[in-house]
Design a protein around this motif. Sequence first.
Motif, PDB file in Angstrom:
ATOM      1  N   VAL A  73      -0.074  10.848   9.569  1.00 42.97           N
ATOM      2  CA  VAL A  73       0.270  12.173   9.039  1.00 42.97           C
ATOM      3  C   VAL A  73      -0.687  12.541   7.910  1.00 42.97           C
ATOM      4  N   LEU A  74      -0.951  11.598   7.032  1.00 39.37           N
ATOM      5  CA  LEU A  74      -1.825  11.863   5.881  1.00 39.37           C
ATOM      6  C   LEU A  74      -3.247  12.212   6.311  1.00 39.37           C
ATOM      7  N   THR A  75      -3.729  11.583   7.382  1.00 42.20           N
ATOM      8  CA  THR A  75      -5.097  11.838   7.844  1.00 42.20           C
ATOM      9  C   THR A  75      -5.190  13.069   8.738  1.00 42.20           C
ATOM     10  N   GLY A  76      -4.043  13.665   9.085  1.00 42.45           N
ATOM     11  CA  GLY A  76      -4.053  14.842   9.943  1.00 42.45           C
ATOM     12  C   GLY A  76      -4.093  14.535  11.422  1.00 42.45           C
ATOM     13  N   GLU A  77      -3.948  13.269  11.771  1.00 41.73           N
ATOM     14  CA  GLU A  77      -3.971  12.890  13.190  1.00 41.73           C
ATOM     15  C   GLU A  77      -2.761  13.450  13.932  1.00 41.73           C
ATOM     16  N   ILE A  78      -1.617  13.481  13.267  1.00 43.23           N
ATOM     17  CA  ILE A  78      -0.388  14.054  13.816  1.00 43.23           C
ATOM     18  C   ILE A  78       0.279  14.877  12.712  1.00 43.23           C
ATOM     19  N   PRO A  79       1.075  15.884  13.081  1.00 44.49           N
ATOM     20  CA  PRO A  79       1.723  16.688  12.041  1.00 44.49           C
ATOM     21  C   PRO A  79       3.034  16.111  11.519  1.00 44.49           C
ATOM     22  N   LEU A  80       3.679  15.245  12.305  1.00 55.33           N
ATOM     23  CA  LEU A  80       5.034  14.812  11.979  1.00 55.33           C
ATOM     24  C   LEU A  80       5.217  13.334  12.288  1.00 55.33           C
ATOM     25  N   HIS A 138       5.131  12.119  22.032  1.00 53.63           N
ATOM     26  CA  HIS A 138       5.300  10.931  21.198  1.00 53.63           C
ATOM     27  C   HIS A 138       3.987  10.166  21.085  1.00 53.63           C
ATOM     28  N   VAL A 139       3.643   9.780  19.853  1.00 54.17           N
ATOM     29  CA  VAL A 139       2.460   8.958  19.602  1.00 54.17           C
ATOM     30  C   VAL A 139       2.922   7.680  18.905  1.00 54.17           C
ATOM     31  N   PRO A 140       2.867   6.541  19.594  1.00 58.50           N
ATOM     32  CA  PRO A 140       3.343   5.292  18.983  1.00 58.50           C
ATOM     33  C   PRO A 140       2.290   4.651  18.088  1.00 58.50           C
ATOM     34  N   TYR A 141       2.746   4.073  16.990  1.00 56.63           N
ATOM     35  CA  TYR A 141       1.868   3.345  16.076  1.00 56.63           C
ATOM     36  C   TYR A 141       2.426   1.945  15.863  1.00 56.63           C
ATOM     37  N   ARG A 142       1.673   1.136  15.175  1.00 55.43           N
ATOM     38  CA  ARG A 142       2.101  -0.237  14.906  1.00 55.43           C
ATOM     39  C   ARG A 142       2.797  -0.291  13.545  1.00 55.43           C
ATOM     40  N   GLY A 143       4.009   0.252  13.520  1.00 54.84           N
ATOM     41  CA  GLY A 143       4.796   0.204  12.301  1.00 54.84           C
ATOM     42  C   GLY A 143       4.895   1.543  11.594  1.00 54.84           C
ATOM     43  N   ASP A 144       5.856   1.625  10.665  1.00 51.22           N
ATOM     44  CA  ASP A 144       6.105   2.865   9.929  1.00 51.22           C
ATOM     45  C   ASP A 144       4.924   3.266   9.053  1.00 51.22           C
ATOM     46  N   ALA A 145       4.312   2.292   8.396  1.00 52.70           N
ATOM     47  CA  ALA A 145       3.195   2.608   7.500  1.00 52.70           C
ATOM     48  C   ALA A 145       2.053   3.262   8.265  1.00 52.70           C
ATOM     49  N   ALA A 146       1.790   2.782   9.477  1.00 51.08           N
ATOM     50  CA  ALA A 146       0.699   3.349  10.277  1.00 51.08           C
ATOM     51  C   ALA A 146       1.012   4.775  10.712  1.00 51.08           C
ATOM     52  N   SER A 147       2.270   5.054  11.038  1.00 50.36           N
ATOM     53  CA  SER A 147       2.620   6.408  11.486  1.00 50.36           C
ATOM     54  C   SER A 147       2.515   7.415  10.341  1.00 50.36           C
ATOM     55  N   ILE A 148       2.923   7.016   9.155  1.00 47.41           N
ATOM     56  CA  ILE A 148       2.844   7.956   8.030  1.00 47.41           C
ATOM     57  C   ILE A 148       1.396   8.123   7.573  1.00 47.41           C
ATOM     58  N   SER A 153       5.803   7.484  15.593  1.00 43.88           N
ATOM     59  CA  SER A 153       6.887   6.541  15.305  1.00 43.88           C
ATOM     60  C   SER A 153       6.296   5.161  15.068  1.00 43.88           C
ATOM     61  N   ALA A 154       7.174   4.217  14.758  1.00 43.88           N
ATOM     62  CA  ALA A 154       6.746   2.839  14.508  1.00 43.88           C
ATOM     63  C   ALA A 154       6.402   2.091  15.785  1.00 43.88           C
ATOM     64  N   GLY A 155       6.529   2.745  16.937  1.00 45.36           N
ATOM     65  CA  GLY A 155       6.162   2.098  18.185  1.00 45.36           C
ATOM     66  C   GLY A 155       6.983   2.602  19.350  1.00 45.36           C
ATOM     67  N   SER A 156       6.463   2.414  20.544  1.00 40.69           N
ATOM     68  CA  SER A 156       7.180   2.806  21.750  1.00 40.69           C
ATOM     69  C   SER A 156       8.434   1.955  21.914  1.00 40.69           C
ATOM     70  N   GLY A 157       9.545   2.615  22.207  1.00 42.55           N
ATOM     71  CA  GLY A 157      10.785   1.881  22.407  1.00 42.55           C
ATOM     72  C   GLY A 157      11.503   1.505  21.129  1.00 42.55           C
TER      73      GLY A 157
END
Length: 322
Positions: free
Chosen positions: A192-199, A179-189, A155-159
Motif C-alpha cells: 500500500v505504501l509503495t502504491g502497488e495496491i490501493p487497499l 485479491h493480491v496475496p503477500y507473505r504476511g501482513d507487513a508485506a501487504s501494508i 492480504s497476508a496470503g492466499s487462504g
Amino acid sequence: MNRRDLLAAALAAGGPWARRAQAQEAARTVTLIHGFAPGGPADGIARLVAGPLGEALHQTVVVDPRPGAGGNIAAATLSRANPDGSVIGLVTGGHAVTAAFGRNQNYEPIDDFEPLSQLVRYAFVLVVRADNPARDLATALRTAGASRNGWQFGSAGSGTTQHLAGELLNSMAGLQMVHVPYRGDAASITAVLTGEIPLAITAANVAIPMQQSGQVHLLATTGQNRSVGLPDVPTVSEAALPGYDAATWAGLLAPRGTPRAVVARLNAAAVAAVRDSSVRTRLADLVDGEVVGGTPEALRELMTGEIARWRSLIRDRRIALE
C-alpha cells in the motif's frame, strides 16, 4: 487400566496416592505448539499465556512454534500427540479457513481435537495510503466500483482470514476487487505504501504504528464492535455494509481422546490465566481485541460455525487458492 486411568483414580481417591499422583503430574512439562512464525501475533499470544497457564497448572508450559503450510504442520502434529494433556495447541481463525477451503489435511479439523477454550477475538483493519483521496469506507467502495481497471486488495496470503475478509467485502458490496496475496501482513501494508495496491486488510498491530506515524489511513475495522485501541475508526458494518463481520480468534485445543477430567483441568487453567487482570490487559493490547476465556463447548460451536460460514462464501464466490 492405563496410566491416565490410574492417575485419575489416584486423584479421586485422595490420600498419599493422590499426593504422589499430583506430584507426578506437576513434574511433567506441557508443550504448547502453534503453526506460526516466532515473533508474530499468534506466537505472542502463546508466549503471553504460557506463563500464567503454567502457574494455574503448577507445571511448566513451553511454547513450540511449528510454522508452515498455513498451520497444517502444527495441527497435524497436535492431532497425533499423546492425549494426556502433555501437548496442547494454539490455533486461530485460520484453522477454520483452512478447513473451509478443503485443503489436503492429515487431520479432521473438528473431530481430531478436544476444544479447551477460546482466548481472544480480534478484528483486522482496512488500510489505504495516507494520501488516498478516499477518507471513508463508503467513498472507497464507490471509487473501487467506478474504477476502470478496478481496485486490488492485499492480504497476508492466499487462504488466510484476511483474504476471505476481502472476499466478504466484495460479496456484500457487489464488487470485483482482485485479491493480491503477500507473505504476511507487513508485506501487504508495504505494498500500500509503495502504491502497488490501493487497499490492504491487515492486522491492527501492524497498521497502528504506521497510522500514528502518518503513513496510512484506516478506513474501518472488520469486527462487530469498534476496537478499544481505535475508538475513532468505525466498523465496516457501521461505515458502509450493515451486518459485515470478519473478525478472527485464537483458542486452545488438545488431541482427540484427552480424558474429560484433563480437558476440564486445562480449561479451568486457561480461563484463570486470561482472567488475570495483568494478562488480560496485555492480551487485549497485543491483539487490539477482546479477551474471552470460554468453555470447550463454546469453542467447538465457534469452529463449526466458522467452517460452515467460510465454506459457503468460498462456494458462492468460487474462490480458489492462488
